[in-house]
Motif scaffolding. Structure first.
Motif, PDB file in Angstrom:
ATOM      1  N   MET A   1      35.047  40.857  45.811  1.00 46.45           N
ATOM      2  CA  MET A   1      35.689  41.939  46.530  1.00 46.45           C
ATOM      3  C   MET A   1      36.960  42.345  45.783  1.00 46.45           C
ATOM      4  O   MET A   1      37.652  41.510  45.229  1.00 46.45           O
ATOM      5  N   ASP A   2      37.257  43.593  45.790  1.00 48.25           N
ATOM      6  CA  ASP A   2      38.454  44.147  45.159  1.00 48.25           C
ATOM      7  C   ASP A   2      39.659  43.882  46.056  1.00 48.25           C
ATOM      8  O   ASP A   2      39.600  44.091  47.265  1.00 48.25           O
ATOM      9  N   ILE A   3      40.770  43.436  45.483  1.00 46.17           N
ATOM     10  CA  ILE A   3      41.976  43.127  46.252  1.00 46.17           C
ATOM     11  C   ILE A   3      42.470  44.356  47.013  1.00 46.17           C
ATOM     12  O   ILE A   3      43.136  44.241  48.037  1.00 46.17           O
ATOM     13  N   GLY A  21      51.333  24.378  50.366  1.00 48.05           N
ATOM     14  CA  GLY A  21      50.763  24.046  49.064  1.00 48.05           C
ATOM     15  C   GLY A  21      49.344  23.522  49.162  1.00 48.05           C
ATOM     16  O   GLY A  21      48.837  22.915  48.225  1.00 48.05           O
ATOM     17  N   GLN A  22      48.690  23.769  50.289  1.00 49.80           N
ATOM     18  CA  GLN A  22      47.335  23.249  50.484  1.00 49.80           C
ATOM     19  C   GLN A  22      46.262  23.989  49.679  1.00 49.80           C
ATOM     20  O   GLN A  22      45.161  23.496  49.529  1.00 49.80           O
ATOM     21  N   ILE A  23      46.592  25.144  49.114  1.00 47.56           N
ATOM     22  CA  ILE A  23      45.641  25.883  48.283  1.00 47.56           C
ATOM     23  C   ILE A  23      45.921  25.519  46.824  1.00 47.56           C
ATOM     24  O   ILE A  23      47.018  25.761  46.315  1.00 47.56           O
ATOM     25  N   LEU A  24      44.933  24.945  46.165  1.00 49.41           N
ATOM     26  CA  LEU A  24      45.077  24.521  44.777  1.00 49.41           C
ATOM     27  C   LEU A  24      45.535  25.696  43.910  1.00 49.41           C
ATOM     28  O   LEU A  24      44.908  26.756  43.914  1.00 49.41           O
ATOM     29  N   GLY A  25      46.643  25.504  43.194  1.00 52.32           N
ATOM     30  CA  GLY A  25      47.168  26.545  42.315  1.00 52.32           C
ATOM     31  C   GLY A  25      48.167  27.479  42.979  1.00 52.32           C
ATOM     32  O   GLY A  25      48.760  28.325  42.314  1.00 52.32           O
ATOM     33  N   VAL A  26      48.342  27.351  44.285  1.00 53.71           N
ATOM     34  CA  VAL A  26      49.309  28.182  45.011  1.00 53.71           C
ATOM     35  C   VAL A  26      50.384  27.250  45.566  1.00 53.71           C
ATOM     36  O   VAL A  26      50.108  26.441  46.446  1.00 53.71           O
ATOM     37  N   PRO A  27      51.603  27.350  45.038  1.00 51.84           N
ATOM     38  CA  PRO A  27      52.650  26.433  45.496  1.00 51.84           C
ATOM     39  C   PRO A  27      53.057  26.701  46.944  1.00 51.84           C
ATOM     40  O   PRO A  27      52.815  27.780  47.480  1.00 51.84           O
ATOM     41  N   ALA A  28      53.689  25.713  47.544  1.00 56.38           N
ATOM     42  CA  ALA A  28      54.225  25.874  48.894  1.00 56.38           C
ATOM     43  C   ALA A  28      55.213  27.035  48.909  1.00 56.38           C
ATOM     44  O   ALA A  28      55.759  27.417  47.872  1.00 56.38           O
ATOM     45  N   THR A  94      39.904  36.209  45.798  1.00 58.66           N
ATOM     46  CA  THR A  94      41.151  36.520  45.091  1.00 58.66           C
ATOM     47  C   THR A  94      41.600  35.305  44.290  1.00 58.66           C
ATOM     48  O   THR A  94      41.644  34.193  44.813  1.00 58.66           O
ATOM     49  N   ASN A  95      41.941  35.511  43.025  1.00 55.84           N
ATOM     50  CA  ASN A  95      42.365  34.381  42.186  1.00 55.84           C
ATOM     51  C   ASN A  95      43.771  33.915  42.579  1.00 55.84           C
ATOM     52  O   ASN A  95      44.545  34.649  43.187  1.00 55.84           O
ATOM     53  N   THR A  96      44.080  32.680  42.218  1.00 62.18           N
ATOM     54  CA  THR A  96      45.352  32.080  42.633  1.00 62.18           C
ATOM     55  C   THR A  96      46.559  32.812  42.039  1.00 62.18           C
ATOM     56  O   THR A  96      47.604  32.886  42.684  1.00 62.18           O
ATOM     57  N   GLU A  97      46.436  33.354  40.842  1.00 61.48           N
ATOM     58  CA  GLU A  97      47.544  34.099  40.242  1.00 61.48           C
ATOM     59  C   GLU A  97      47.908  35.300  41.113  1.00 61.48           C
ATOM     60  O   GLU A  97      49.088  35.574  41.359  1.00 61.48           O
ATOM     61  N   THR A  98      46.908  35.999  41.601  1.00 61.27           N
ATOM     62  CA  THR A  98      47.149  37.159  42.461  1.00 61.27           C
ATOM     63  C   THR A  98      47.724  36.733  43.801  1.00 61.27           C
ATOM     64  O   THR A  98      48.640  37.381  44.324  1.00 61.27           O
ATOM     65  N   ILE A  99      47.231  35.632  44.357  1.00 52.40           N
ATOM     66  CA  ILE A  99      47.779  35.124  45.625  1.00 52.40           C
ATOM     67  C   ILE A  99      49.261  34.793  45.449  1.00 52.40           C
ATOM     68  O   ILE A  99      50.083  35.119  46.311  1.00 52.40           O
TER      69      ILE A  99
END
Length: 118
Positions: A1-3, A21-28, A94-99
């Motif tokens: 899906m497109d962001i 921080g429960q999502i891998l790659g997304v800090p608290a 959505t990739n973690t960088e975008t999140i």
């Protein structure tokens, strides 16, 4: 899906979880709020509850709605006993960088950055 193809849903505050921080790659959530700023936030929500036009950004992870943008608003709304809120759902693919970018952009109104966490 497109962001750019997000959807808005109304969720109960009891369904929302702080970003710890429960999502891998997304800090608290690297933000904190001082008393004076928190009081401004509470006043803002009491006087002109703009949560419909300033929705919380959420991402579904392991069956839970994790707040990516709006953790302090969530805390303030909980204190004010607001039952539900408009939320923008970040697409599952959505990739973690975008999140991370979404979190940085959304979390710039109230509070301060915890530079040690960054």
């Amino acid at each position: 899906m497109d962001i750019r193809e997000t959807k808005t849903v109304r969720l109960k505050l009891t369904e929302l979880h702080d970003n710890h921080g429960q999502i891998l790659g997304v800090p608290a959530n690297p933000r904190f709020v001082r008393d004076k700023q928190y009081k401004r936030l509470l006043k803002s929500l009491k006087e002109g509850d703009l949560t419909g036009v300033m929705p919380i950004k959420v991402y579904q992870h392991d069956g839970e709605w994790v707040v990516i943008g709006g953790n302090m608003r969530l805390r303030a709304m909980q204190e004010l006993k607001i039952a539900d809120v408009s939320c923008i759902v970040i697409p599952a693919d959505t990739n973690t960088e975008t999140i991370c970018k979404i979190a940085m952009i959304d979390n710039s109104t109230f509070g301060e950055w915890d530079f040690d966490m960054l």
